[in-house]
Design a protein around this motif. Sequence first.
Motif, PDB file in Angstrom:
ATOM      1  N   SER A  85      65.117 -61.091 -17.010  1.00 18.01           N
ATOM      2  CA  SER A  85      66.104 -60.600 -17.958  1.00 18.01           C
ATOM      3  C   SER A  85      65.432 -59.821 -19.084  1.00 18.01           C
ATOM      4  O   SER A  85      64.256 -60.045 -19.401  1.00 18.01           O
ATOM      5  CB  SER A  85      66.897 -61.772 -18.540  1.00 18.01           C
ATOM      6  N   VAL A  86      66.188 -58.908 -19.702  1.00 22.02           N
ATOM      7  CA  VAL A  86      65.646 -58.055 -20.760  1.00 22.02           C
ATOM      8  C   VAL A  86      65.522 -58.843 -22.064  1.00 22.02           C
ATOM      9  O   VAL A  86      66.440 -59.561 -22.470  1.00 22.02           O
ATOM     10  CB  VAL A  86      66.539 -56.827 -20.971  1.00 22.02           C
ATOM     11  N   THR A  87      64.366 -58.696 -22.720  1.00 23.89           N
ATOM     12  CA  THR A  87      64.101 -59.353 -24.003  1.00 23.89           C
ATOM     13  C   THR A  87      63.680 -58.298 -25.019  1.00 23.89           C
ATOM     14  O   THR A  87      63.286 -57.188 -24.661  1.00 23.89           O
ATOM     15  CB  THR A  87      62.984 -60.403 -23.862  1.00 23.89           C
ATOM     16  N   PRO A  88      63.741 -58.616 -26.326  1.00 24.15           N
ATOM     17  CA  PRO A  88      63.355 -57.629 -27.346  1.00 24.15           C
ATOM     18  C   PRO A  88      61.886 -57.257 -27.254  1.00 24.15           C
ATOM     19  O   PRO A  88      61.048 -57.997 -26.723  1.00 24.15           O
ATOM     20  CB  PRO A  88      63.655 -58.360 -28.667  1.00 24.15           C
ATOM     21  N   TRP A  89      61.555 -56.089 -27.791  1.00 24.13           N
ATOM     22  CA  TRP A  89      60.167 -55.646 -27.889  1.00 24.13           C
ATOM     23  C   TRP A  89      59.361 -56.698 -28.653  1.00 24.13           C
ATOM     24  O   TRP A  89      59.772 -57.158 -29.717  1.00 24.13           O
ATOM     25  CB  TRP A  89      60.108 -54.295 -28.596  1.00 24.13           C
ATOM     26  N   PRO A  90      58.198 -57.127 -28.132  1.00 19.36           N
ATOM     27  CA  PRO A  90      57.449 -58.220 -28.758  1.00 19.36           C
ATOM     28  C   PRO A  90      56.670 -57.837 -30.009  1.00 19.36           C
ATOM     29  O   PRO A  90      56.150 -58.719 -30.698  1.00 19.36           O
ATOM     30  CB  PRO A  90      56.497 -58.660 -27.641  1.00 19.36           C
ATOM     31  N   GLY A  91      56.574 -56.545 -30.323  1.00 24.40           N
ATOM     32  CA  GLY A  91      55.880 -56.109 -31.533  1.00 24.40           C
ATOM     33  C   GLY A  91      56.845 -55.813 -32.655  1.00 24.40           C
ATOM     34  O   GLY A  91      58.011 -56.237 -32.648  1.00 24.40           O
ATOM     35  N   ASP A  92      56.369 -55.072 -33.650  1.00 24.54           N
ATOM     36  CA  ASP A  92      57.221 -54.692 -34.773  1.00 24.54           C
ATOM     37  C   ASP A  92      58.352 -53.784 -34.297  1.00 24.54           C
ATOM     38  O   ASP A  92      58.191 -52.993 -33.364  1.00 24.54           O
ATOM     39  CB  ASP A  92      56.411 -53.959 -35.841  1.00 24.54           C
ATOM     40  N   ALA A  93      59.484 -53.871 -34.984  1.00 25.22           N
ATOM     41  CA  ALA A  93      60.641 -53.040 -34.635  1.00 25.22           C
ATOM     42  C   ALA A  93      60.427 -51.583 -35.026  1.00 25.22           C
ATOM     43  O   ALA A  93      60.982 -50.677 -34.398  1.00 25.22           O
ATOM     44  CB  ALA A  93      61.897 -53.578 -35.312  1.00 25.22           C
TER      45      ALA A  93
ATOM     46  N   HIS B  56      60.983 -55.770 -21.441  1.00 26.21           N
ATOM     47  CA  HIS B  56      61.187 -55.604 -22.876  1.00 26.21           C
ATOM     48  C   HIS B  56      61.972 -54.335 -23.186  1.00 26.21           C
ATOM     49  O   HIS B  56      61.736 -53.276 -22.575  1.00 26.21           O
ATOM     50  CB  HIS B  56      59.843 -55.527 -23.612  1.00 26.21           C
ATOM     51  N   ASP B  57      62.885 -54.445 -24.133  1.00 28.52           N
ATOM     52  CA  ASP B  57      63.513 -53.258 -24.691  1.00 28.52           C
ATOM     53  C   ASP B  57      62.483 -52.458 -25.471  1.00 28.52           C
ATOM     54  O   ASP B  57      61.445 -52.999 -25.893  1.00 28.52           O
ATOM     55  CB  ASP B  57      64.651 -53.656 -25.633  1.00 28.52           C
ATOM     56  N   ARG B  58      62.757 -51.188 -25.698  1.00 26.99           N
ATOM     57  CA  ARG B  58      61.916 -50.402 -26.600  1.00 26.99           C
ATOM     58  C   ARG B  58      62.088 -50.966 -28.026  1.00 26.99           C
ATOM     59  O   ARG B  58      63.070 -51.667 -28.308  1.00 26.99           O
ATOM     60  CB  ARG B  58      62.317 -48.932 -26.541  1.00 26.99           C
ATOM     61  N   PRO B  59      61.160 -50.664 -28.940  1.00 22.83           N
ATOM     62  CA  PRO B  59      61.323 -51.118 -30.329  1.00 22.83           C
ATOM     63  C   PRO B  59      62.649 -50.632 -30.909  1.00 22.83           C
ATOM     64  O   PRO B  59      63.109 -49.518 -30.591  1.00 22.83           O
ATOM     65  CB  PRO B  59      60.132 -50.485 -31.047  1.00 22.83           C
ATOM     66  N   ALA B  60      63.251 -51.432 -31.750  1.00 24.52           N
ATOM     67  CA  ALA B  60      64.562 -51.091 -32.311  1.00 24.52           C
ATOM     68  C   ALA B  60      64.532 -49.767 -33.058  1.00 24.52           C
ATOM     69  O   ALA B  60      65.534 -49.049 -33.111  1.00 24.52           O
ATOM     70  CB  ALA B  60      65.034 -52.210 -33.234  1.00 24.52           C
ATOM     71  N   GLY B  61      63.382 -49.421 -33.638  1.00 29.54           N
ATOM     72  CA  GLY B  61      63.269 -48.183 -34.400  1.00 29.54           C
ATOM     73  C   GLY B  61      62.960 -46.957 -33.566  1.00 29.54           C
ATOM     74  O   GLY B  61      62.814 -45.856 -34.117  1.00 29.54           O
ATOM     75  N   MET B  62      62.871 -47.120 -32.251  1.00 26.65           N
ATOM     76  CA  MET B  62      62.552 -45.997 -31.362  1.00 26.65           C
ATOM     77  C   MET B  62      63.832 -45.477 -30.706  1.00 26.65           C
ATOM     78  O   MET B  62      64.479 -46.194 -29.940  1.00 26.65           O
ATOM     79  CB  MET B  62      61.586 -46.451 -30.267  1.00 26.65           C
ATOM     80  N   PRO B  63      64.245 -44.245 -30.972  1.00 24.82           N
ATOM     81  CA  PRO B  63      65.360 -43.664 -30.218  1.00 24.82           C
ATOM     82  C   PRO B  63      65.013 -43.599 -28.730  1.00 24.82           C
ATOM     83  O   PRO B  63      63.849 -43.764 -28.332  1.00 24.82           O
ATOM     84  CB  PRO B  63      65.501 -42.265 -30.827  1.00 24.82           C
ATOM     85  N   ASN B  64      66.009 -43.352 -27.914  1.00 22.20           N
ATOM     86  CA  ASN B  64      65.800 -43.318 -26.468  1.00 22.20           C
ATOM     87  C   ASN B  64      65.179 -41.990 -26.046  1.00 22.20           C
ATOM     88  O   ASN B  64      65.804 -41.158 -25.388  1.00 22.20           O
ATOM     89  CB  ASN B  64      67.124 -43.551 -25.729  1.00 22.20           C
ATOM     90  N   TYR B  65      63.902 -41.810 -26.435  1.00 23.52           N
ATOM     91  CA  TYR B  65      63.183 -40.585 -26.129  1.00 23.52           C
ATOM     92  C   TYR B  65      62.702 -40.574 -24.680  1.00 23.52           C
ATOM     93  O   TYR B  65      62.624 -41.613 -24.008  1.00 23.52           O
ATOM     94  CB  TYR B  65      61.981 -40.428 -27.056  1.00 23.52           C
TER      95      TYR B  65
ATOM     96  N   GLY C 134      53.590 -47.765 -32.534  1.00 20.68           N
ATOM     97  CA  GLY C 134      54.150 -49.051 -32.907  1.00 20.68           C
ATOM     98  C   GLY C 134      53.061 -50.100 -32.829  1.00 20.68           C
ATOM     99  O   GLY C 134      51.869 -49.756 -32.876  1.00 20.68           O
ATOM    100  N   THR C 135      53.439 -51.355 -32.671  1.00 21.28           N
ATOM    101  CA  THR C 135      52.432 -52.422 -32.624  1.00 21.28           C
ATOM    102  C   THR C 135      52.781 -53.453 -31.569  1.00 21.28           C
ATOM    103  O   THR C 135      53.916 -53.576 -31.127  1.00 21.28           O
ATOM    104  CB  THR C 135      52.318 -53.154 -33.977  1.00 21.28           C
ATOM    105  N   LEU C 136      51.750 -54.198 -31.201  1.00 22.69           N
ATOM    106  CA  LEU C 136      51.867 -55.425 -30.431  1.00 22.69           C
ATOM    107  C   LEU C 136      51.007 -56.486 -31.104  1.00 22.69           C
ATOM    108  O   LEU C 136      49.997 -56.150 -31.757  1.00 22.69           O
ATOM    109  CB  LEU C 136      51.376 -55.234 -28.996  1.00 22.69           C
ATOM    110  N   PRO C 137      51.353 -57.758 -30.961  1.00 23.70           N
ATOM    111  CA  PRO C 137      50.482 -58.799 -31.517  1.00 23.70           C
ATOM    112  C   PRO C 137      49.138 -58.806 -30.810  1.00 23.70           C
ATOM    113  O   PRO C 137      49.054 -58.581 -29.597  1.00 23.70           O
ATOM    114  CB  PRO C 137      51.253 -60.090 -31.243  1.00 23.70           C
ATOM    115  N   CYS C 138      48.086 -59.059 -31.565  1.00 24.50           N
ATOM    116  CA  CYS C 138      46.785 -59.254 -30.942  1.00 24.50           C
ATOM    117  C   CYS C 138      46.785 -60.609 -30.247  1.00 24.50           C
ATOM    118  O   CYS C 138      47.395 -61.568 -30.723  1.00 24.50           O
ATOM    119  CB  CYS C 138      45.670 -59.211 -31.984  1.00 24.50           C
ATOM    120  N   THR C 139      46.093 -60.684 -29.140  1.00 25.28           N
ATOM    121  CA  THR C 139      46.061 -61.906 -28.346  1.00 25.28           C
ATOM    122  C   THR C 139      44.641 -62.420 -28.293  1.00 25.28           C
ATOM    123  O   THR C 139      43.690 -61.656 -28.112  1.00 25.28           O
ATOM    124  CB  THR C 139      46.554 -61.620 -26.912  1.00 25.28           C
ATOM    125  N   THR C 140      44.491 -63.725 -28.453  1.00 21.40           N
ATOM    126  CA  THR C 140      43.170 -64.321 -28.357  1.00 21.40           C
ATOM    127  C   THR C 140      42.608 -64.083 -26.970  1.00 21.40           C
ATOM    128  O   THR C 140      43.275 -64.316 -25.954  1.00 21.40           O
ATOM    129  CB  THR C 140      43.235 -65.837 -28.622  1.00 21.40           C
TER     130      THR C 140
END
Length: 467
Positions: free
Chosen positions: A139-147, A393-402, A438-444
Amino acid sequence: MAQEQSAVRINEVESSGGTPGDWVELVNTGSTPADISKWIVKDNDNSHSYQVPSGTSLAAGAHLVLDVETSFGLGSADSARLFQADGSTLVDSYSWTAHAATTYGRCADGTGAFTTTTAPTRGAANACGSSDGGGGTPSVTPWPGDAAVTVADGSDVFGENLSGLSFEGPGVLWAVDNGPSKLYRLVPNGATWQPDPANGWASGKSLHYGSGSGDPDTEGVTATPDGIFASTERDNSNSGVSKPGIVRFDTSSTAGTLNATAEWNLTSDLPAVAANSGPEAISWIPDTYLTAHGFSDEHTGAAYNPAAYPGHGSGLFFVGLEANGTVYAYALDQTGGGYTRVATFSSGFPGVMDLEFEPETGHLWAVCDDTCEGRTTTLDIDAQGRFTATAVHDRPAGMPNYNNEGFAIAPQAACTDGHKTVVWSDDSNDDGHALRAGTLPCTTVSAATSATRTTQTTQTTQTTQTN
């Protein structure tokens, strides 16, 4: 032999509007190869018959597409029936009463009941649109980084047709333009990226085939310890003809034009597609990661062993086909231009525009453009050694559908305040900009991926220092 044959199943059926026509896909759910020489596929009319070529063997876990359109078409209310070579021993069948909007496929792949798939996945695991771990698309989930996203280039620096992206260390980002073909070496310029002003890179470098001619339609790019590689759909000089392939370039030259130092023509191995619907995406995964995580070699039917492919370098190349969203993994003979397909799997999308391996998580990211609302999937090696979709994942909320066709994740060394940069390239240059960040969280970094990343960073840094 009977045990091998009993594991072969009809896995997916395209009855309307397929490429190149109607087809029936088989899968071997067993643990050993199955000899299916001269097996027969029929629809609901016994006079309609398609015969599998003599000498055909289906490896364990492998998919095989039979283009039955060459013998008969499948109707809106019809059947696909699989028989052994005698034409009367029924192996498997499926019937339907109307064309599927996509295809009919087993969910879970190879073993489950037939249902309407979320997208055709010719020659790969079915896209089932579920999150049950059964080989479908989660299922589709929000972008895991900043919006938020920011513009990451100057105004109208690149124009239209900027496509694939790939980081080579924290301070170098490679980008390809698909027409006219051009390679850019990008370096930071404050918060944005600009063409490297040194060594002839200020305007990018024009690309040609090894002969010095042609205009390869470079859609994807990946930076590896073995060089810079690009995926191509066609020669723009003959734009109406499909020419799927991979090309390698030596980026140490100060010349303004680069000729390919090696080429791999994939035409005979890939499905026949429209000229502008071929290998859009490419990524590279090191052997160290694949062997540490039990990657399965569908060519041999066993665990992947790099020693089986002399001269292939230090990893495998993963190519995404725009026409069907399928990913094909190749061992490229870097001494003679030969290649072997090692695996085939679905990206989870009807088309894939870029692929990006993230060593810290082990994710292979697949990217779809505005036709899929700019979504991404992550694929990971499962218990059977196959890449399967684990998140969408969806694209970031701040990204238009480019029309984003490129996607690159900065290495762990670029991590700042728990985040690392992600860059998208917009083929349409919307609002005068082709790059956004945009960004993604850094992972150990785990022990297994740490060794992989250390090797990559050391080798790519050495390559960067020669440019």
